[in-house]
Scaffold this active site. Structure first.
Site: not given
Ligand code: ATP
Ligand code: MG
Length: 565
Positions: A36, A264, A274
């Site tokens: 995102e 994760r 983020k």
């Molecule tokens: P954040 O909390 O940092 O916003 P998110 O999962 O909400 O993380 P996204 O932009 O939706 O952020 O993440 C894109 C992809 O990266 C998703 O498939 C998510 O599962 C993966 N991802 C995010 N954080 C991690 C992590 N710490 N380790 C492995 N994969 C991750």
């Molecule tokens: Mg997110």
């Protein structure tokens, strides 16, 4: 590119290999990385990027980069651009497969209509607070919405009018009609669409007044793109029944995309979220998203982490089903290991103390030969200017040294790296008694650093010629947080654990002249001090360097100690 990102086997690789062997998708492997665009990518995302792009490469498939841009309130073009740059920097390529969930808004709306027509979704007039309040708990069923039994015709009409912008944000939502007593909370009539009119979308502007929720947009985006393996992190495990439900309700036939969850990637002494990183930036705790203390990929690049090190780090950590936290020291060890092989060496003095070689003629200078990288003979040698006045590291002199101090002290002889043996003859102090200068003699017969008479010195120290040195600002970093998991402390805000010593600015360091004009991103080992990377803040008059990582290998020591036990 190297195989570092794709090493080893794990349950996901096993699954994909089995699907390929069984011809499940006609042997195709199509993965995606779906961020995102509401912030910058971080080192946790690198795990997912390396996994998805790595699988595609290993199995001769492809990986899509898809922006999951369904929330106009938090998404910006700046974030899209940084993410494109970061994925490329990590060493991956989406080919022509760059997509946006917002490109599917029209089709997603049509799928929603299909679901409404089947009687599987309804327009609900409860507020989001009321929806949440009626959701129930793990032990208690939820309370059905009073709008649950609206007719298909009424639902279609209201949904259309939501889209047309007739209703205020928050006044109505489209919800799936599943099961308010389901033991799986995401199945309790989840919201599929909400109204949002205040903020234009970064790509579709004001064309839409309704936006799909992640749980609706994600499985259908996967299906539209023909994704075979939809890999996500563990927190989505209990959304998997909903993922399947949406595909069934929309009439997507099998074989079709399937979701698999993995743990994760978490790293100690930082935060990989983020939302949290955004607060650090917006509240001014750091200098920006790419502040070298941040765990973002933009910051890692600026700090001098090689992308190879990040790929190898996550490959070595592996992909597992259970959450864990990886020591930051282990990531630093991977960075150090890579840079040890690749980074040229240089001499630099961070806390200068003047040395005058009293028996070296004034006005004269010469060049000594220095090895560029002892780990890489192909890196060759360079010339270092030597003259009567030098800078050495303040720490390399003690007036009254303990027995094991092998550096400079009154009457002692040390080797100046690549140059000569020198002896400290006199210590010059200012009125307050502070040491301001050392007066030394050098032995002209020891050029290169060895004495022809075979006499030994215990210490070798680094130096730069004062007349030739370049003054620079050097930024030294420590962990951003003082605790391993700043989000874990109940009732405390993570900002309470910010490390006040995370940035130390050395404003008057001296670098050997070969570093003049180094382009931002140039990474060098300052001998005995660590690995450093030229920062874009620097100018020709005032270069700025970041310390990427120290030389001390605490992770290696831990591992070696563990081996010995
Ligand atoms: P954040 O909390 O940092 O916003 P998110 O999962 O909400 O993380 P996204 O932009 O939706 O952020 O993440 C894109 C992809 O990266 C998703 O498939 C998510 O599962 C993966 N991802 C995010 N954080 C991690 C992590 N710490 N380790 C492995 N994969 C991750
Ligand atoms: Mg997110």
């Amino acid at each position: 590119m190297a195989d570092d990102a794709t090493a080893g086997s794990d349950f996901i690789r096993d699954l994909v290999a089995r699907d390929v062997r069984d011809g499940k998708y006609g042997g195709r492997v199509v993965t995606r990385f779906p961020p995102e665009p509401n912030g910058y990518l971080h080192i946790g995302h690198a795990k997912s990027i390396a996994l998805n792009f790595g699988l595609a490469r290993e199995f001769g498939g492809r990986c899509h980069l898809r922006f999951d841009d369904t929330n106009p309130a938090t998404e910006e073009t700046e974030f899209v651009e940084s993410m494109l740059e970061d994925v490329r920097w990590l060493g991956f390529d989406w080919g022509g497969h760059l997509y946006y969930a917002s490109d599917y808004f029209g089709r997603l709306y049509e799928y929603a209509q299909v679901i409404v027509r089947k009687g599987l979704a309804f327009v609900c007039d409860l507020s989001s607070e009321e929806v949440a309040a009626r959701r129930g708990t793990l032990t208690e069923p939820g309370i059905p919405s009073p709008y649950r039994e609206r007719s298909v015709a009424e639902n279609l009409d209201l949904f259309e009018r939501m889209k047309a912008g007739e209703f205020a944000p928050g006044s109505r939502v489209l919800r799936a009609k599943i099961d308010m007593a389901s033991p799986v909370l995401p199945m309790r009539d989840p919201i599929l669409y909400r109204i949002s009119t205040a903020i234009p979308h970064h790509r579709t502007g004001r064309a839409w007044n309704v936006y799909p929720m992640y749980d609706f947009a994600h499985p259908l985006s996967d299906a539209i793109e023909g994704i075979t393996h939809s890999l996500c992190t563990l927190e989505f495990a209990d959304h998997r029944p909903l993922y399947e439900w949406v595909l069934d309700a929309a009439g997507i036939p099998r074989p079709r995309t399937e979701q698999t969850e993995f743990a994760r990637g978490n790293v100690s002494h930082t935060v990989v979220s983020k939302r949290v990183l955004r607060r650090l930036v917006e509240e001014g705790h750091v200098r920006g998203w790419d502040d070298p203390r941040m765990p973002t990929l933009a910051a890692a690049r600026r700090r001098g982490y090689p992308p190879e090190a990040l790929r190898r780090f996550w490959a070595e950590v592996g992909v597992a089903k259970r959450e864990n936290v990886i020591e930051l020291a282990r990531l630093e060890a991977a960075v150090r290991e890579e840079l040890n092989r690749t980074a040229p060496r240089a001499l630099a003095v961070l806390r200068p103390l003047k040395v005058v070689i009293v028996n070296y003629p004034e006005g004269r200078s010469e060049e000594v030969e220095a090895i560029n990288n002892p780990e890489d003979p192909a890196a060759g040698v360079r010339k270092l200017p030597f003259s009567r006045e030098l800078w050495i590291e303040r720490d390399d002199f003690l007036e009254d040294p303990p027995k094991k101090f092998f550096r400079l002290a009154p009457g002692r002889e040390v080797r100046l790296r690549f140059a000569y043996l020198v002896r400290c003859e006199e210590v010059v102090k200012d009125a307050s008694g502070a040491v301001v200068e050392l007066r030394c003699t050098y032995d002209p017969a020891t050029r290169g650093g060895d004495a022809p008479d075979g006499r030994k010195v215990r210490g070798t120290i680094h130096w730069v010629s004062a007349r030739h040195a370049r003054r620079a600002e050097v930024r030294l970093y420590d962990t951003l947080f003082t605790v391993a998991d700043p989000l874990a402390e109940e009732g405390r805000d993570f900002t309470e654990f910010l490390n006040p010593g995370s940035l130390e600015v050395v404003s008057d360091a001296f670098l050997e002249p070969s570093l003049a004009g180094a382009a931002p991103g140039t990474t060098v080992q300052f001998e005995r001090l660590g690995y450093f990377c030229a920062d874009p803040d620097g100018t020709a008059e005032r270069p700025v360097w970041n310390r990427t990582v120290t030389l001390r290998d605490s992770w290696g020591k831990l591992v070696r100690r563990g081996d010995a036990d």
